[in-house]
Motif scaffolding. Structure first.
Motif, PDB file in Angstrom:
ATOM      1  N   CYS A  42       0.842  -1.194   0.000  1.00  0.00           N
ATOM      2  CA  CYS A  42       0.000   0.000   0.000  1.00  0.00           C
ATOM      3  C   CYS A  42       0.882   1.250   0.000  1.00  0.00           C
ATOM      4  O   CYS A  42       1.902   1.296   0.695  1.00  0.00           O
ATOM      5  N   THR A  43       0.480   2.240  -0.780  1.00  0.00           N
ATOM      6  CA  THR A  43       1.139   3.541  -0.783  1.00  0.00           C
ATOM      7  C   THR A  43       0.087   4.634  -0.638  1.00  0.00           C
ATOM      8  O   THR A  43      -0.934   4.604  -1.330  1.00  0.00           O
ATOM      9  N   ARG A  86     -13.407   3.593   8.995  1.00  0.00           N
ATOM     10  CA  ARG A  86     -13.238   3.247  10.404  1.00  0.00           C
ATOM     11  C   ARG A  86     -12.179   4.129  11.072  1.00  0.00           C
ATOM     12  O   ARG A  86     -12.363   4.583  12.212  1.00  0.00           O
ATOM     13  N   ILE A  87     -11.082   4.387  10.363  1.00  0.00           N
ATOM     14  CA  ILE A  87     -10.018   5.228  10.917  1.00  0.00           C
ATOM     15  C   ILE A  87     -10.528   6.645  11.168  1.00  0.00           C
ATOM     16  O   ILE A  87     -10.295   7.236  12.236  1.00  0.00           O
ATOM     17  N   VAL A  88     -11.221   7.209  10.190  1.00  0.00           N
ATOM     18  CA  VAL A  88     -11.749   8.570  10.338  1.00  0.00           C
ATOM     19  C   VAL A  88     -12.744   8.641  11.493  1.00  0.00           C
ATOM     20  O   VAL A  88     -12.728   9.587  12.296  1.00  0.00           O
ATOM     21  N   CYS A 121      -2.355  -4.284   5.865  1.00  0.00           N
ATOM     22  CA  CYS A 121      -1.397  -3.444   5.147  1.00  0.00           C
ATOM     23  C   CYS A 121      -1.908  -2.012   5.017  1.00  0.00           C
ATOM     24  O   CYS A 121      -1.177  -1.048   5.273  1.00  0.00           O
ATOM     25  N   ILE A 122      -3.168  -1.865   4.617  1.00  0.00           N
ATOM     26  CA  ILE A 122      -3.771  -0.531   4.494  1.00  0.00           C
ATOM     27  C   ILE A 122      -3.812   0.153   5.860  1.00  0.00           C
ATOM     28  O   ILE A 122      -3.495   1.341   5.993  1.00  0.00           O
ATOM     29  N   LEU A 123      -4.190  -0.597   6.880  1.00  0.00           N
ATOM     30  CA  LEU A 123      -4.215  -0.052   8.240  1.00  0.00           C
ATOM     31  C   LEU A 123      -2.837   0.455   8.649  1.00  0.00           C
ATOM     32  O   LEU A 123      -2.711   1.545   9.233  1.00  0.00           O
ATOM     33  N   LYS A 124      -1.804  -0.327   8.364  1.00  0.00           N
ATOM     34  CA  LYS A 124      -0.442   0.064   8.729  1.00  0.00           C
ATOM     35  C   LYS A 124      -0.043   1.381   8.065  1.00  0.00           C
ATOM     36  O   LYS A 124       0.648   2.208   8.659  1.00  0.00           O
ATOM     37  N   ALA A 143      -8.418  -4.783  12.237  1.00  0.00           N
ATOM     38  CA  ALA A 143      -8.533  -5.339  10.885  1.00  0.00           C
ATOM     39  C   ALA A 143      -9.631  -6.395  10.833  1.00  0.00           C
ATOM     40  O   ALA A 143     -10.424  -6.449   9.879  1.00  0.00           O
ATOM     41  N   TYR A 144      -9.690  -7.232  11.865  1.00  0.00           N
ATOM     42  CA  TYR A 144     -10.736  -8.257  11.948  1.00  0.00           C
ATOM     43  C   TYR A 144     -12.125  -7.624  11.996  1.00  0.00           C
ATOM     44  O   TYR A 144     -13.042  -8.048  11.285  1.00  0.00           O
ATOM     45  N   GLU A 145     -12.286  -6.600  12.819  1.00  0.00           N
ATOM     46  CA  GLU A 145     -13.588  -5.948  12.949  1.00  0.00           C
ATOM     47  C   GLU A 145     -14.012  -5.270  11.641  1.00  0.00           C
ATOM     48  O   GLU A 145     -15.180  -5.321  11.256  1.00  0.00           O
TER      49      GLU A 145
END
Length: 346
Positions: A42-43, A86-88, A121-124, A143-145
């Protein structure tokens, strides 16, 4: 600023399926897996425009979206959108323009945990970008959720933790989504012997694991005694394989792998099919001691155990079929991210 991340794929060695609810909630699950040197990538690039640009080579989505705190889940690049939403939401991130690009080393539906590895990967990448205080356990759980609860994608819990932690891991799964990861310290000669004894073959057919997993879940919910007993045996194989692995007993590993596959086929009708059976017949005729389909079954990659002196014979026999042999090595590292500033670029 540019953020990059990568997360490894995994081989499920034993116990796969016992990490899926409701089985893991009722009986507890045990899984032994190991990451390999195939990855998801991911970038994230900051841009001046007020938009979100998605270039997802793994899901064939190349689109731009107006800057927003929530992206609609519409079947296009769902993993990216699920992580972003989810992050936002959870960390009250102020939206800003960015371009995100993802791809991986193996096809979706390969049975190597590509979707879950991609979510990690995206989460990281977002964790690195936003300096979020998430360790391996927190990243795996989130990530699981996102994958199982937010996006409602069927599956278990092992893949997210394998991608985040990396290496050989003996995992315990309990009720209320409690997971305990026990890293195994495997001697180098044992890893070398295991690599020399395994042939990883792609059948040429990707598959959706949802149908197989849903049938497995239904069998457990309805109390199907044969399916449940088979899963008990699959879980026990994780215990047996852990001891065989730590001792470097590859012949025992091959026997346990074969028994695990025999029990796996009892879990759901779609676990095997004529194509898979043909590959197994060819492999056994060429000297394979045992094998199992990686992941839920139905297609994707098959892992075969073979005496190292007969490995080339097996590879040559499989090479005559429609799929291909995938070279690989085991890896210790889990998912990680890093930053690139414009002044750092060559």
């Amino acid at each position: 600023m540019i953020i990059r991340s990568k997360a490894p794929l995994r081989l499920g060695l034993a116990g796969g399926g016992s990490d899926v609810s409701p089985y893991s909630d009722i009986y507890g699950g045990l899984v032994l897996n190991a990451t390999i040197n195939l990855y998801t990538y991911c970038t994230i690039e900051e841009i001046e425009q007020d938009e979100i640009v998605i270039n997802s080579y793994d899901s064939n989505c190349f689109e731009g979206y107006p800057l927003s705190s929530e992206l609609k889940i519409d079947g296009k690049a769902s993993l990216i959108k699920g992580v972003y939403n989810r992050i936002v939401k959870d960390y009250q991130i102020t939206p800003q323009g960015f371009k995100i690009t993802t791809y991986n080393d193996a096809p979706i539906g390969s049975g190597l945990g590509t979707s879950s590895s991609m979510v990690v990967c995206i989460l990281k990448a977002f964790i690195e970008w936003q300096s979020l205080p998430l360790g391996d356990y927190e990243t795996s759980r989130l990530a699981y959720e996102i994958e199982r609860k937010d996006l409602m994608l069927s599956g278990g819990k092992q893949d997210q933790y394998a991608a985040a932690f990396g290496g050989f891991n003996y995992m315990e799964f309990h009720k209320e989504d409690l997971v305990i990861v026990n890293p195994l310290k495997i001697k180098r000669w044992i890893v070398d012997e295991l690599e020399a004894s395994i042939v990883l073959y792609f059948t040429g057919a990707s598959r959706s694991s949802a149908k197989i997993i849903n049938e497995q879940k239904e069998n457990t919910s309805k109390g199907n005694s044969d399916a449940i007993e088979a899963m008990h045996q699959i879980k026990q194989s994780a215990v047996d394989m852990k001891f065989a692995l730590l001792k470097g007993d590859t012949h025992a590993l091959a026997e346990i792998l074969g028994k695990g596959w025999a029990n796996k086929k009892k879990m759901a009708d779609a676990v095997t099919n004529p194509l898979i059976q043909k590959v197994f017949d060819v492999a056994v005729s060429a000297g394979a001691l045992s094998g199992k389909v990686s992941g839920a079954g139905g297609g994707g990659f098959i892992m075969f155990m073979v005496e190292p002196t007969k490995k080339i014979e097996l590879m040559n026999a499989l090479g005559k079929l429609s799929g291909f042999v995938m070279p690989f090595q085991f890896t210790d590292g889990g998912a990680h991210g890093w930053r690139i500033y414009k002044s750092d670029r060559v």
